[in-house]
Design a protein around this motif. Structure first.
Motif, mmCIF file in Angstrom:
data_model
loop_
_atom_site.group_PDB
_atom_site.id
_atom_site.type_symbol
_atom_site.label_atom_id
_atom_site.label_comp_id
_atom_site.label_asym_id
_atom_site.label_seq_id
_atom_site.Cartn_x
_atom_site.Cartn_y
_atom_site.Cartn_z
ATOM 1 N N ARG A 33 -66.281 -28.068 44.311
ATOM 2 C CA ARG A 33 -66.071 -27.543 45.661
ATOM 3 C C ARG A 33 -66.200 -28.647 46.713
ATOM 4 N NH1 ARG A 33 -64.117 -22.789 47.298
ATOM 5 N NH2 ARG A 33 -65.818 -22.294 48.710
ATOM 6 N N ILE A 34 -67.119 -29.582 46.470
ATOM 7 C CA ILE A 34 -67.247 -30.726 47.385
ATOM 8 C C ILE A 34 -65.967 -31.547 47.366
ATOM 9 C CG2 ILE A 34 -68.429 -32.916 47.786
ATOM 10 C CD1 ILE A 34 -70.100 -30.608 48.674
ATOM 11 N N GLY A 35 -65.468 -31.829 46.169
ATOM 12 C CA GLY A 35 -64.232 -32.601 46.058
ATOM 13 C C GLY A 35 -63.078 -31.940 46.767
ATOM 14 N N ILE A 40 -59.451 -33.438 46.643
ATOM 15 C CA ILE A 40 -59.589 -34.008 45.302
ATOM 16 C C ILE A 40 -59.477 -32.875 44.288
ATOM 17 C CG2 ILE A 40 -61.060 -35.357 43.759
ATOM 18 C CD1 ILE A 40 -62.490 -36.419 46.265
ATOM 19 N N ALA A 41 -58.550 -33.013 43.354
ATOM 20 C CA ALA A 41 -58.302 -31.970 42.374
ATOM 21 C C ALA A 41 -59.503 -31.778 41.450
ATOM 22 C CB ALA A 41 -57.066 -32.313 41.546
ATOM 23 N N GLU A 42 -59.658 -30.564 40.939
ATOM 24 C CA GLU A 42 -60.771 -30.281 40.043
ATOM 25 C C GLU A 42 -60.772 -31.213 38.842
ATOM 26 O OE1 GLU A 42 -62.472 -26.674 37.164
ATOM 27 O OE2 GLU A 42 -61.028 -26.224 38.770
ATOM 28 N N GLY A 43 -59.603 -31.452 38.261
ATOM 29 C CA GLY A 43 -59.533 -32.335 37.108
ATOM 30 C C GLY A 43 -60.003 -33.738 37.425
ATOM 31 N N THR A 44 -59.696 -34.213 38.613
ATOM 32 C CA THR A 44 -60.114 -35.561 39.017
ATOM 33 C C THR A 44 -61.627 -35.638 39.137
ATOM 34 O OG1 THR A 44 -58.031 -35.853 40.215
ATOM 35 C CG2 THR A 44 -59.834 -37.349 40.771
#
Length: 239
Positions: A33-35, A40-44
């Motif tokens: 959630r911060i990303g 920023i994608a979850e996968g990243t």
């Protein structure tokens, strides 16, 4: 990562989030959630977490990520910079002179890191000093490589050791940035920038500081900002 930037790497987002958490442990979904605040994608984020565990920056257990011991020490220094432990100054300066011979590059690097953490300033190569107004002990890294001396310089060496005008100017800018911060992403960036700047405060006694020194004002303003911001960020992570 400057407050004026609008982007953040996944690694920096994770580190900033954990360094600001007490205890420094968060579930992966909160870090995702911060990303997302910075596109920023979850996968990243998850790839960054795996790499940080492999590098020894984090530990992982039951889907929660925790700062390593090395980074917990950094968090402790960050916390100390917000609420420094000082003592009345009697005019004495601490001096550490490197006297060990044939030091390995790793020893040199460890000493420089330790001196930075102790807020010592390097007058010349191998000679470090600061006013004796901080409450802390000397780590073995320092005592194994240096001879420690208490003394009183003839004249004030402060201008040779620290750029106080530069630190104060940035502190004033950050005070304004805290007032203007709008939204979770901008608040996150401003918060990280303030904490980095407080780590660079030499924490000198009042006798050596210029009039109007903004250190205490920045800490007070940041504490007020942080109390409000952390609650909003917590609700965002748990949504």
């Amino acid at each position: 990562m400057e407050e004026r930037n609008t982007t953040l790497s996944a690694r920096s987002a994770v580190l900033s989030a954990l360094l600001g958490s007490h205890p420094p442990r968060l579930p992966a979904r909160h870090l995702v959630r911060i990303g997302a605040l910075f596109g920023i994608a979850e996968g990243t984020v998850r790839v960054a977490l795996s790499r940080m565990v492999a590098a020894g920056d984090l530990t992982q257990h039951d889907g929660r990520y925790t700062l390593s011991a090395r980074l917990v020490e950094r968090q402790a220094r960050q916390d100390e910079s917000r609420d420094p432990h000082t003592r009345p100054w009697d005019g004495t300066w601490e001096v550490a002179v490197v006297t060990a011979e044939r030091r390995a590059p790793t020893d040199r690097a460890a000493l420089r890191h330790a001196m930075s953490a102790l807020r010592m300033a390097e007058l010349r190569e191998g000679t470090w000093l600061r006013p004796a107004n901080l409450v802390r002990s000397w780590p073995e890294t320092v005592t194994a490589q240096c001879t420690l001396i208490d003394g009183r310089p003839h004249g004030d060496p402060t201008p040779l050791l620290w750029d106080l005008d530069g630190w104060a100017a940035e502190a004033h800018r950050l005070e304004g940035a805290l007032d203007r911060a709008d939204g979770l992403a901008e608040g996150f960036l401003v918060s990280a920038a303030v904490l980095r700047h407080l780590l660079a405060d030499p924490l000198l006694p009042a006798e050596l500081l210029p009039a109007g020194w903004p250190g205490s004002a920045l800490r007070t303003r940041y504490d007020d900002f942080d109390r409000r911001y952390r609650e909003v960020l917590r609700r965002h992570m748990e949504a």
